[in-house]
Design a protein around this motif. Structure first.
Motif, PDB file in Angstrom:
ATOM      1  N   ILE A  97     -47.348 104.665 -61.620  1.00  0.00           N
ATOM      2  CA  ILE A  97     -47.228 104.735 -60.162  1.00  0.00           C
ATOM      3  C   ILE A  97     -47.939 103.557 -59.502  1.00  0.00           C
ATOM      4  O   ILE A  97     -47.392 102.873 -58.637  1.00  0.00           O
ATOM      5  CB  ILE A  97     -47.795 106.078 -59.635  1.00  0.00           C
ATOM      6  N   SER A  98     -49.176 103.295 -59.921  1.00  0.00           N
ATOM      7  CA  SER A  98     -49.941 102.215 -59.299  1.00  0.00           C
ATOM      8  C   SER A  98     -49.346 100.852 -59.644  1.00  0.00           C
ATOM      9  O   SER A  98     -49.309  99.948 -58.799  1.00  0.00           O
ATOM     10  CB  SER A  98     -51.406 102.280 -59.725  1.00  0.00           C
ATOM     11  N   TYR A  99     -48.836 100.708 -60.862  1.00  0.00           N
ATOM     12  CA  TYR A  99     -48.272  99.416 -61.283  1.00  0.00           C
ATOM     13  C   TYR A  99     -47.025  99.070 -60.481  1.00  0.00           C
ATOM     14  O   TYR A  99     -46.931  97.979 -59.890  1.00  0.00           O
ATOM     15  CB  TYR A  99     -47.944  99.447 -62.775  1.00  0.00           C
ATOM     16  N   TYR A 100     -46.059  99.972 -60.459  1.00  0.00           N
ATOM     17  CA  TYR A 100     -44.785  99.646 -59.816  1.00  0.00           C
ATOM     18  C   TYR A 100     -44.889  99.589 -58.301  1.00  0.00           C
ATOM     19  O   TYR A 100     -44.213  98.784 -57.655  1.00  0.00           O
ATOM     20  CB  TYR A 100     -43.701 100.631 -60.258  1.00  0.00           C
ATOM     21  N   PHE A 101     -45.766 100.416 -57.713  1.00  0.00           N
ATOM     22  CA  PHE A 101     -45.964 100.330 -56.264  1.00  0.00           C
ATOM     23  C   PHE A 101     -46.621  99.004 -55.907  1.00  0.00           C
ATOM     24  O   PHE A 101     -46.188  98.319 -54.962  1.00  0.00           O
ATOM     25  CB  PHE A 101     -46.825 101.494 -55.778  1.00  0.00           C
ATOM     26  N   VAL A 115     -46.360 104.443 -43.986  1.00  0.00           N
ATOM     27  CA  VAL A 115     -45.365 105.472 -44.323  1.00  0.00           C
ATOM     28  C   VAL A 115     -44.004 104.863 -44.644  1.00  0.00           C
ATOM     29  O   VAL A 115     -43.196 105.467 -45.360  1.00  0.00           O
ATOM     30  CB  VAL A 115     -45.223 106.506 -43.178  1.00  0.00           C
ATOM     31  N   ASN A 116     -43.752 103.680 -44.129  1.00  0.00           N
ATOM     32  CA  ASN A 116     -42.451 103.035 -44.348  1.00  0.00           C
ATOM     33  C   ASN A 116     -42.284 102.499 -45.760  1.00  0.00           C
ATOM     34  O   ASN A 116     -41.177 102.091 -46.137  1.00  0.00           O
ATOM     35  CB  ASN A 116     -42.243 101.905 -43.333  1.00  0.00           C
ATOM     36  N   ASN A 117     -43.359 102.478 -46.542  1.00  0.00           N
ATOM     37  CA  ASN A 117     -43.252 102.049 -47.937  1.00  0.00           C
ATOM     38  C   ASN A 117     -42.923 103.215 -48.869  1.00  0.00           C
ATOM     39  O   ASN A 117     -42.911 103.054 -50.095  1.00  0.00           O
ATOM     40  CB  ASN A 117     -44.547 101.368 -48.384  1.00  0.00           C
ATOM     41  N   PHE A 118     -42.665 104.365 -48.273  1.00  0.00           N
ATOM     42  CA  PHE A 118     -42.180 105.527 -49.026  1.00  0.00           C
ATOM     43  C   PHE A 118     -40.769 105.853 -48.539  1.00  0.00           C
ATOM     44  O   PHE A 118     -40.259 105.209 -47.618  1.00  0.00           O
ATOM     45  CB  PHE A 118     -43.121 106.715 -48.826  1.00  0.00           C
ATOM     46  N   ASN A 119     -40.161 106.817 -49.150  1.00  0.00           N
ATOM     47  CA  ASN A 119     -38.808 107.227 -48.760  1.00  0.00           C
ATOM     48  C   ASN A 119     -38.908 108.111 -47.520  1.00  0.00           C
ATOM     49  O   ASN A 119     -38.758 109.333 -47.587  1.00  0.00           O
ATOM     50  CB  ASN A 119     -38.133 107.956 -49.921  1.00  0.00           C
ATOM     51  N   TYR A 120     -39.174 107.457 -46.393  1.00  0.00           N
ATOM     52  CA  TYR A 120     -39.504 108.181 -45.164  1.00  0.00           C
ATOM     53  C   TYR A 120     -38.236 108.620 -44.438  1.00  0.00           C
ATOM     54  O   TYR A 120     -37.576 107.841 -43.755  1.00  0.00           O
ATOM     55  CB  TYR A 120     -40.354 107.291 -44.255  1.00  0.00           C
ATOM     56  N   THR A 181     -35.820 103.234 -56.151  1.00  0.00           N
ATOM     57  CA  THR A 181     -35.937 102.148 -57.129  1.00  0.00           C
ATOM     58  C   THR A 181     -37.212 102.279 -57.954  1.00  0.00           C
ATOM     59  O   THR A 181     -37.206 102.019 -59.166  1.00  0.00           O
ATOM     60  CB  THR A 181     -35.926 100.780 -56.423  1.00  0.00           C
ATOM     61  N   LEU A 182     -38.295 102.680 -57.308  1.00  0.00           N
ATOM     62  CA  LEU A 182     -39.560 102.850 -58.029  1.00  0.00           C
ATOM     63  C   LEU A 182     -39.524 104.091 -58.907  1.00  0.00           C
ATOM     64  O   LEU A 182     -40.053 104.086 -60.026  1.00  0.00           O
ATOM     65  CB  LEU A 182     -40.730 102.932 -57.049  1.00  0.00           C
ATOM     66  N   GLN A 183     -38.923 105.167 -58.424  1.00  0.00           N
ATOM     67  CA  GLN A 183     -38.767 106.361 -59.248  1.00  0.00           C
ATOM     68  C   GLN A 183     -38.014 106.016 -60.533  1.00  0.00           C
ATOM     69  O   GLN A 183     -38.405 106.443 -61.626  1.00  0.00           O
ATOM     70  CB  GLN A 183     -37.999 107.440 -58.487  1.00  0.00           C
ATOM     71  N   SER A 184     -36.937 105.249 -60.390  1.00  0.00           N
ATOM     72  CA  SER A 184     -36.111 104.895 -61.553  1.00  0.00           C
ATOM     73  C   SER A 184     -36.887 104.046 -62.548  1.00  0.00           C
ATOM     74  O   SER A 184     -36.754 104.221 -63.766  1.00  0.00           O
ATOM     75  CB  SER A 184     -34.849 104.153 -61.092  1.00  0.00           C
TER      76      SER A 184
END
Length: 313
Positions: A97-101, A115-120, A181-184
């Motif tokens: 999580i920390s790496y890809y974010f 908040v805009n850096n999440f799937n808001y 994209t990050l989840q994948s």
């Protein structure tokens, strides 16, 4: 309505077990010591059910105090085993999580507070707002030396530092509101699991982690959330009740299935060997509970060991 329980000293507790419940106690001094160490309610109240005749409050004839203690210790060892591998999964998740974010949004503290850096979207809005508040509190805590060091030295706490103070539940929520994209990318790093399945695994495992961490009864625990129907359910020929698999959805076997997908192959094999040994040892210690009864309570199908026969797809 049942009569309210009243206080009983250790001698009275032993009398109740022997004379009223007809539980065999071969060594009263040893039994009293165990009651002092564990407590009557956590031991008897927590682990008596398998020793009772179904739909009655009568114990199976010949049930011994030592058998109930054996089941209690089995559950304690079970918690220790599951907790070990839950922590391994948790550590892997923290890293990914920390790496890809950070790879996508950079190391600035402001990145994970945006908040805009999440799937808001409307569905995630409340979860993300609560998550960002949690991250903000974590970034201002003074409880951790390394957090204080980064704040004082750099006036910035990157996510790869902050991630270490978050709970498994926080990590689960963060994954679920990550951009797709990050989840994948996280799922691809772990193996053959998609974001929806991963989210369900994490939601389920969060509950099991809490049970292990708080010393609650594990072997019969069931979550509210269910994991997805997976090919492994079908390959194990798990029976269905209407359209629902009866094993491996909300029970402890669901956690085993999650481990099968989320742990490296050799680590899962090691986990399975340890689990098999724990069950075998209990079966040798307990006369009045069959392996079939135990597995059913755990939510394990009779052929659960075949879980390693099939490739994860």
């Amino acid at each position: 309505m049942d009569r309210q329980k009243t206080f009983a000293d250790y001698e009275q507790q032993l009398y109740i077990l022997q004379q009223e419940k007809h539980i065999v106690i071969s060594d009263a001094a040893s039994a009293q010591n165990i009651l002092e160490q564990i407590g009557y309610f956590p031991l008897i109240g927590g682990y008596k059910h398998l020793f009772r005749i179904p739909f009655t409050k009568t114990y199976k004839s010949g049930t011994s105090f030592e058998e109930i203690v054996a089941l209690y210790k089995f559950d304690a060892d079970l918690r220790e085993l599951f907790f070990k591998y839950l922590l391994q999964i948790e550590r892997h998740l923290r890293s990914l999580i920390s790496y890809y974010f950070s790879e996508k949004y950079g190391e600035a503290q402001s990145a994970y507070l945006n908040v805009n850096n999440f799937n808001y979207n409307r569905k995630n809005e409340k979860t993300i707002n609560k998550l960002v508040s949690t991250l903000q509190r974590a970034a201002t805590t003074t409880d951790y030396v390394y957090i204080n060091h980064y704040r004082d030295t750099y006036s910035n706490i990157p996510l790869w530092v902050l991630i270490n103070v978050l709970t498994f539940g926080n990590l689960s929520k963060m994954f679920q509101v990550f951009p797709q994209t990050l989840q994948s990318k996280i799922c691809k790093s772990i193996g053959t699991v998609n974001p929806k399945q991963m989210g369900q695994f994490l939601s389920c495992l969060t509950k099991f982690r809490n049970v292990c961490a708080h010393g609650e009864r594990l072997f019969t625990y069931k979550t509210v959330d269910a994991i997805a129907d997976l090919p492994i359910h079908q390959k194990l020929n798990i029976p269905m009740d209407e359209e629902q698999y009866i094993y491996g959805k909300k029970d402890l076997f669901a956690a085993v299935i999650a481990f099968r997908y989320l742990l490296p192959k050799e680590d899962f094999y090691c986990f399975k060997r340890s689990l098999t040994k724990l069950i075998a040892n209990l079966n040798q210690s307990v006369v009045h509970v069959s392996e079939e009864e135990l597995l059913k309570q755990m939510g394990f199908p009779p052929n659960w060991k075949n879980i390693t026969r099939y490739r994860i797809q």
